[in-house]
Write an enzyme that holds these catalytic residues in place. Structure first.
Site, PDB file in Angstrom:
ATOM      1  N   HIS A  22       0.538  -1.242   0.149  1.00  0.00           N
ATOM      2  CA  HIS A  22       0.148   0.101   0.095  1.00  0.00           C
ATOM      3  C   HIS A  22       0.926   1.321  -0.013  1.00  0.00           C
ATOM      4  CE1 HIS A  22      -4.484  -1.365   0.581  1.00  0.00           C
ATOM      5  NE2 HIS A  22      -3.616  -2.369   0.732  1.00  0.00           N
ATOM      6  N   ASP A 125      -4.965   6.385   1.865  1.00  0.00           N
ATOM      7  CA  ASP A 125      -5.462   5.359   1.347  1.00  0.00           C
ATOM      8  C   ASP A 125      -6.984   5.269   1.742  1.00  0.00           C
ATOM      9  OD1 ASP A 125      -5.775   2.411   1.528  1.00  0.00           O
ATOM     10  OD2 ASP A 125      -3.772   2.100   1.266  1.00  0.00           O
TER      11      ASP A 125
END
Length: 458
Positions: A22, A125
């Site tokens: 990520h 995110d």
């Protein structure tokens, strides 16, 4: 702006989820936004992640080449003093989830104090659902980035509906025919963990909150393009204030691809015929169980197909004894491979993958059909869509790679059969659409420019 006026100082906070793959793509994404800002002298970017992740992301080896207005800060990882790991595979993730969002708030307070600039935009995110409340408190914009596909995101947005409609004893083979958005071929067994089962898991709670909060975002950015599953894209647009398809993000050089081709994979591929080579890579986290590794290795030996295997772990210990020596003229087993460039090489005929979204996009951009062996998360629904909806891959489930004969069969189908030929023809359409989307006048490029304006203007 009128002559003599001063532009309002802007501060863009970028909040990364510090696990798996990520942080890197979000850093790349934020770096691109910073590079395209119309007023870089007036806009500060602050990137927030754990110390361990930052040490890797901003190392000399990765050399992220950041603009001067781009800083990074450490977020507490949630580990207690004198922490001793218990051996639980995702214990650190749970501890981090328990620490947020306060750990981010503290780090952001430091950045505001050091820069003297209040935060005007929060890019996160998409996992970090609390961006909605933070943005409201700070009178800032919230732009979450979803790094997977539109179909997986739609499932999380529809979690409450799915839980309402599906009984505890529902058949795993039941399809989601009652759900729109092009998901009619998805089955209950394909749903990510935590959608209808295991809903009390901390990770599931995070994703559930995410699905509830995303409609509050200024815009939701997604690593996809308009041509990939339009029904899901249109359904998401109806639920969000704004949806911007800005992918595939893999078309821009990522930090991980700066590493040279130290094993000579590309030169080796130059010596092979078009669409003849098997490329195997299960991502940066997954190692298939020993019996599956053995089945794949034995199938490669029997078929004699040339191969490159990006292998996590020690192949001498995990592969059948003598396999490396017996296949040294047939293939390459390497610790790291330049996957993006390998998949764009004309000699690659099929990609054996775990079905992570980044890997799927990289395969689409290379025009390479897939054999997908999913393990967790969105990988099951990705595999279903590849096979049943798009026809550009084969889904392997329930131990399909657990024995040599099945592995031989599926490799042969992908490389030699009419089915494999049809997959290559279909994926060529996806490749063209994805490539056009990121051209200067393409839809994803225009969407990205819109996003830059939103993030870097008051």
């Amino acid at each position: 702006m009128e002559l003599g006026t001063t532009a309002k100082p802007l501060h863009v906070a970028v909040l990364a989820f510090p696990f798996s793959s990520h942080p890197g793509p979000l850093l790349d994404f934020a770096r691109r936004i910073a590079a395209h800002s119309a007023t870089p002298e007036n806009t500060t970017f602050s990137f927030f992640c754990t110390a361990d992740a930052n040490a890797s992301l901003f190392s000399e080896q990765n050399n992220p080449r950041l603009p001067p207005n781009f800083n990074h800060y450490h977020v507490h990882d949630g580990l207690p003093d004198a922490y001793v790991p218990s051996g639980h595979p995702i214990e650190k993730v749970y501890l981090f989830l328990n620490a947020m969002p306060e750990n981010y708030r503290r780090a952001m307070d430091v950045a505001v104090a050091e820069t003297g600039k209040k935060i005007s935009c929060i890019i996160t995110d998409a996992f970090l659902w609390f961006g909605a409340d933070m943005a409201a408190e700070m009178n800032a914009k919230w732009i979450p980035l979803w790094m997977a596909g539109p179909h997986a995101l739609l499932l999380h947005v529809l979690t409450d509906l799915l839980r309402q409609k599906l009984e505890d004893d529902v058949c795993e083979e039941q399809s989601l025919s009652f759900v729109g958005g092009g998901l009619s071929k998805v089955k209950i067994e394909d749903l990510p963990e935590g959608v209808v089962k295991g809903i009390d898991d901390p990770f599931a709670i995070m994703l559930h909150k995410m699905g509830q909060m995303l409609p509050r975002a200024t815009t939701v950015a997604i690593n996809s393009c308009e041509a990939i599953l339009p029904p899901a894209v249109n359904e998401l647009k109806s639920k969000f204030q704004m949806l911007l398809n800005v992918g595939p993000l893999t078309t821009t050089q990522s930090i991980s691809d700066v590493v040279p081709d130290e094993h000579g994979c590309l030169e080796w591929l130059d010596k092979h015929e078009k669409a003849s080579v098997v490329y195997i890579g299960f991502g940066s986290v997954i190692v298939p169980p020993p019996h599956e590794l053995a089945a794949i290795a034995e199938a490669l030996e029997e078929t004699k197909f040339p191969f490159i295997w990006s292998f996590r772990g020690d192949p001498e210990k995990l592969l059948p004894e003598g396999m490396l020596e017996r296949t040294k003229s047939q293939g390459k087993v390497v610790q790291w491979a330049p996957q993006v460039r390998i998949l764009r090489h004309s000699s690659i005929g099929v990609f054996v993958t775990h079905g992570g979204w980044n890997s799927i996009l990289e395969s689409i951009l290379g025009g390479v059909p897939m054999i997908c062996r999913p393990f967790f998360g969105d990988q099951m629904v990705n595999a279903r869509m590849l096979e049943a909806e798009w026809g550009i891959g084969m889904a392997v489930k329930n131990g399909g790679l657990s024995n040599k004969d099945e592995a031989v069969k599926i490799l042969g189908s992908a490389l030699l059969s009419e089915e494999g030929k049809i997959m290559r023809e279909k994926i060529a359409f996806f490749k063209e659409a994805a490539t056009k989307a990121v051209e200067p006048c393409g839809s994803s490029t225009q969407n990205f420019n819109t996003l830059v304006d939103l993030a870097t203007t008051s």
